[in-house]
Design a protein around this motif. Structure first.
Motif, short mmCIF file in Angstrom:
data_model
loop_
_atom_site.label_atom_id
_atom_site.label_comp_id
_atom_site.label_asym_id
_atom_site.label_seq_id
_atom_site.Cartn_x
_atom_site.Cartn_y
_atom_site.Cartn_z
N LYS A 340 30.16 31.92 39.19
CA LYS A 340 31.06 31.30 39.70
C LYS A 340 31.54 32.20 40.80
O LYS A 340 32.51 31.53 41.76
CB LYS A 340 32.21 30.92 38.91
N GLU A 342 34.05 34.15 41.13
CA GLU A 342 35.28 34.73 41.19
C GLU A 342 35.81 34.76 39.69
O GLU A 342 35.74 33.53 38.93
CB GLU A 342 36.52 34.05 41.99
N TRP A 343 36.61 35.81 39.23
CA TRP A 343 37.13 35.99 37.96
C TRP A 343 38.43 35.20 37.61
O TRP A 343 39.35 35.67 38.53
CB TRP A 343 37.02 37.32 37.26
N LYS A 344 38.59 34.50 36.82
CA LYS A 344 39.84 34.12 36.38
C LYS A 344 40.86 35.13 36.17
O LYS A 344 40.45 36.00 35.33
CB LYS A 344 39.98 33.02 35.45
N TYR A 345 42.20 35.07 36.63
CA TYR A 345 43.17 36.37 36.38
C TYR A 345 42.82 37.45 37.27
O TYR A 345 43.60 37.90 37.93
CB TYR A 345 43.42 36.53 34.91
N GLN A 382 33.41 35.31 29.99
CA GLN A 382 34.06 34.25 30.88
C GLN A 382 35.05 34.83 31.59
O GLN A 382 35.68 34.44 32.58
CB GLN A 382 34.58 33.08 30.05
N THR A 383 35.99 35.97 31.26
CA THR A 383 36.91 36.67 31.72
C THR A 383 36.51 38.13 31.88
O THR A 383 35.91 38.69 31.13
CB THR A 383 38.29 36.48 31.18
N SER A 675 45.35 40.61 34.03
CA SER A 675 44.10 41.29 33.65
C SER A 675 44.10 42.97 33.59
O SER A 675 45.22 43.30 33.54
CB SER A 675 42.97 40.93 34.55
#
Length: 684
Positions: A340, A342-345, A382-383, A675
């Motif tokens: 994707k 970009e990482w969430k957080y 996923q993160t 994070s």
């Protein structure tokens, strides 16, 4: 040693060198001329000194079929050609040259260099590193995959047989080999000597006798010999750093006073260079203490990786973001298109080191079962926190251990010690980091109006802990010519570099503290923010890199633009030199006056302000520093609580929190907004 870069070939050689049989390059395209601030003559062409463009060195290497080195200093083979992939808007052909078909005449050579200059500078979307590759037989390599040798503008190798300090790459290689010696199953264990005081120079004490044995073994490895008890493959530290074998062979001398007692001074017979001596003892202390550190001594690994393999895998993965869907593949390959971005957080990661600064990975992949299971967890994270947790478990199981390398605080006589620190190795209950506080910024603004330069172009903001200064934020440029500021922290103890602040993290932090309209300044924008007047054009002053790239080198600012730019800088001078600014800045703050600003604008438009001149470099760096001062004062003065869930802070407390956060961002310790940074061991 640094890796090469295609856009970097637009730069000049320092010191000046000529390659590919050229003294001058004849440029015919306006875009190529604009890169160097040149204007066409009556024939519509411009002349560029060949030593101002590094394309010449690359093309000479390909013409001569020179040996091409990978970024790990290994040989890839001899160059056989170049491959060009131009954006559609340029429609450049041909797209491939062999060593035999490269141009032979000065005119044709100039035409190809003109084309490559435009190619390197064109702003079309896409990775510029993909536009030019060096062919080595059937394979093609981006310049970012290659070592930055002297032909590409890098530092020349020291003369054969000389003793020189290790490059960054050589430092990493020596430490990797030391890990390989000490943490492999090879039967070798150095004596457990005194672990608190570096090299014990008194060879009659119990600890001194043990250190003498350890030093003898270390010097054997430095010369490619196998000491007693070692049954593993041959290790030659001299191949990692070609000076260390000569130092080991020449031995050392322990100094005594007139009464025959040891003074504590130890001289290396091969060299009196303090930097070289410091590095030799740094590696010896690593060799002496790694096996005896309680967190490392029982470890055993099968691979010691610093490039390729796991390093390339984890670097690609963190930059590519999480997967769209799970995979069952346990291979060290990253499917970029399935991720994707970009990482969430955590956000987008453009460089691996902005998340985890590990230089070496200690890996146990035999048997492969546990290692492969961790690879699967890493690939399906996923993160960033899930990724971190997988690496924390792998670290604790001693399957995958990342290690960041910093020079230890060892003297030129071998006194001092190594530390091994575990960083970010907790999942839930995180230990509070020390409450470091802001101390002061004694601004140094040594403007020399008579020369249009500065006496000093670096500044430092100091942090303290329990009343004692422990570190400072460097504001300086490491470029040989004009360049952007590097924003990094340095320890007050031994001047060890602590790390650089990631630019995206800095700008996100500004936004959190309510300063969301400003960002880290860049030199070309700073140069363009000063008025370029009609007098400057008449005096032959350089119009500016940004103005030249946009084809506006002949167009000075009009009166309205001059007024706007002058007023903007005067406002910054007054804001920094205000009662608010003086709460966090001391030193030369009172030199920021209207008179000084007028002198700087005059110097910027004088005949001495040329491209790559000292005046250009000094003014652009100094004004970047003042832009940073403006940002810091705004952070201090902003009426905003960065954490609405916590009690409101006073201005000084809030500014200390801002600087403390930057301090730990630079070291990649602890939280990164909601994070966290990655887990690693820090050897220093």
């Amino acid at each position: 040693m640094a890796t090469a870069s295609f856009p970097d070939l637009l730069g000049a050689y320092s010191p000046a060198k000529n390659y590919w049989g050229l003294t001058n390059i004849t440029l015919t395209s306006q875009d190529a001329m604009a890169q160097y601030g040149l204007r066409p003559n009556g024939r519509g062409v411009a002349t560029l000194a060949a030593n101002k463009c590094r394309m010449c060195g690359l093309l000479q290497m390909v013409t001569f079929g020179d040996n091409i080195l990978a970024k790990d200093d290994s040989s890839l083979g001899n160059a056989t050609g170049i491959t060009i992939t131009a954006p559609k808007n340029l429609q450049q052909k041909p797209n491939k040259y062999t060593s035999a078909t490269l141009p032979k005449t000065e005119k044709d050579k100039s035409a190809l260099i003109d084309r490559l200059i435009v190619l390197a500078a064109d702003p079309a979307p896409g990775n510029k590193q993909d536009r030019l590759k060096i062919d080595v037989g059937p394979k093609s390599y981006k310049l970012s995959e290659l070592l930055k040798v002297s032909e590409f503008g890098g530092k020349a190798a020291p003369p054969a047989g000389s003793i020189a300090p290790p490059t960054t790459q050589q430092q990493e290689k020596v430490t990797r080999s030391i890990f390989k010696i000490l943490l492999s199953s090879n039967g070798y264990n150095p004596p457990a000597g005194d672990l608190s005081g570096g090299f014990v120079f008194n060879d009659k004490s119990a600890a001194g006798i043990k250190d003498a044995i350890t030093l003898s073994d270390f010097n054997d490895f430095c010369q490619g010999k196998k000491p007693k008890g070692y049954s593993g493959p041959k290790v030659d530290l001299n191949k990692d750093w070609p000076s260390i074998g000569k130092i080991a062979e020449a031995g050392l001398t322990r100094k005594k006073n007139k009464d025959g007692k040891y003074t504590g001074t130890v001289n290396l017979n091969a060299t009196d260079n303090p930097t070289v001596r410091g590095w030799y003892w740094n590696f010896f202390i690593q060799f002496k203490n790694i096996k005896n550190d309680r967190r490392l001594k029982n470890d055993s690994y099968t691979e010691f990786n610093r490039d390729g393999g796991f390093m390339d895998f984890i670097s690609e993965l963190i930059k590519a973001g999480p997967r769209e869907f799970d995979t069952k593949s346990k291979k060290l390959k990253v499917a970029i298109n399935a991720r994707k971005g970009e990482w969430k957080y955590f956000g987008e990661v453009t460089e691996k080191d902005s998340w985890n600064p590990a230089d070496i990975w200690l890996i146990k992949n035999k048997p492969a079962t546990e290692f492969n299971e961790f690879i699967l967890k890493i690939k399906n994270a996923q993160t960033v926190q899930e990724l971190n947790n997988a690496l924390i478990d792998a670290h604790k199981e001693k399957i995958i251990v990342g290690v960041s390398l910093k020079k230890s605080n060892v003297t030129t006589s071998g006194a001092g010690n190594m530390e091994y620190e575990l960083v970010n190795l907790t999942k839930h209950k995180h230990r509070d980091l020390p409450t470091v506080e802001y101390d002061d910024w004694p601004l140094e603004f040594d403007w020399q109006a008579n020369t249009g330069t500065f006496g000093k172009t670096s500044n430092a903001l100091y942090l303290k802990f329990k009343g004692e200064r422990i570190a400072h934020l460097d504001l300086a440029s490491s470029a040989t010519g004009v360049g952007n500021l590097k924003i990094q922290f340095t320890s007050e103890q031994g001047s060890a570099a602590l790390g650089r602040v990631p630019k995206p993290g800095f700008e996100r932090l500004l936004n959190k503290f309510g300063v969301n309209t400003l960002s880290i300044p860049e030199w070309m924008e700073v140069e363009d923010s000063l008025p370029f007047t009609a007098a400057g054009l008449k005096n032959g002053a350089y119009a500016g890199r940004l103005r030249s790239k946009q084809g506006e080198a002949k167009k000075p600012d009009d009166k309205n633009e001059i007024d706007i730019k002058t007023k903007a800088w005067l406002n910054k001078f007054e804001y920094i030199n205000s009662s608010t600014g003086k709460q966090i800045i001391s030193g030369d703050i009172n030199k920021l006056t209207n008179t000084t600003l007028k002198q700087i604008i005059k110097a910027r438009n004088s005949s001495t302000y040329k491209d790559k001149s000292k005046s250009q470099k000094d003014i652009c760096i100094a004004l970047q520093i003042l832009d940073m001062a403006n940002i810091f004062v705004k952070v201090y003065n902003k009426q905003l609580n960065p954490d609405p869930k916590s009690p409101a802070l006073g201005k000084k407390q809030k500014f200390s929190l801002f600087m403390r956060t930057l301090y730990y961002f630079a070291q990649k310790k602890g939280a990164f907004f909601t994070s966290r940074f990655g887990p690693f061991g820090k050897l220093h």
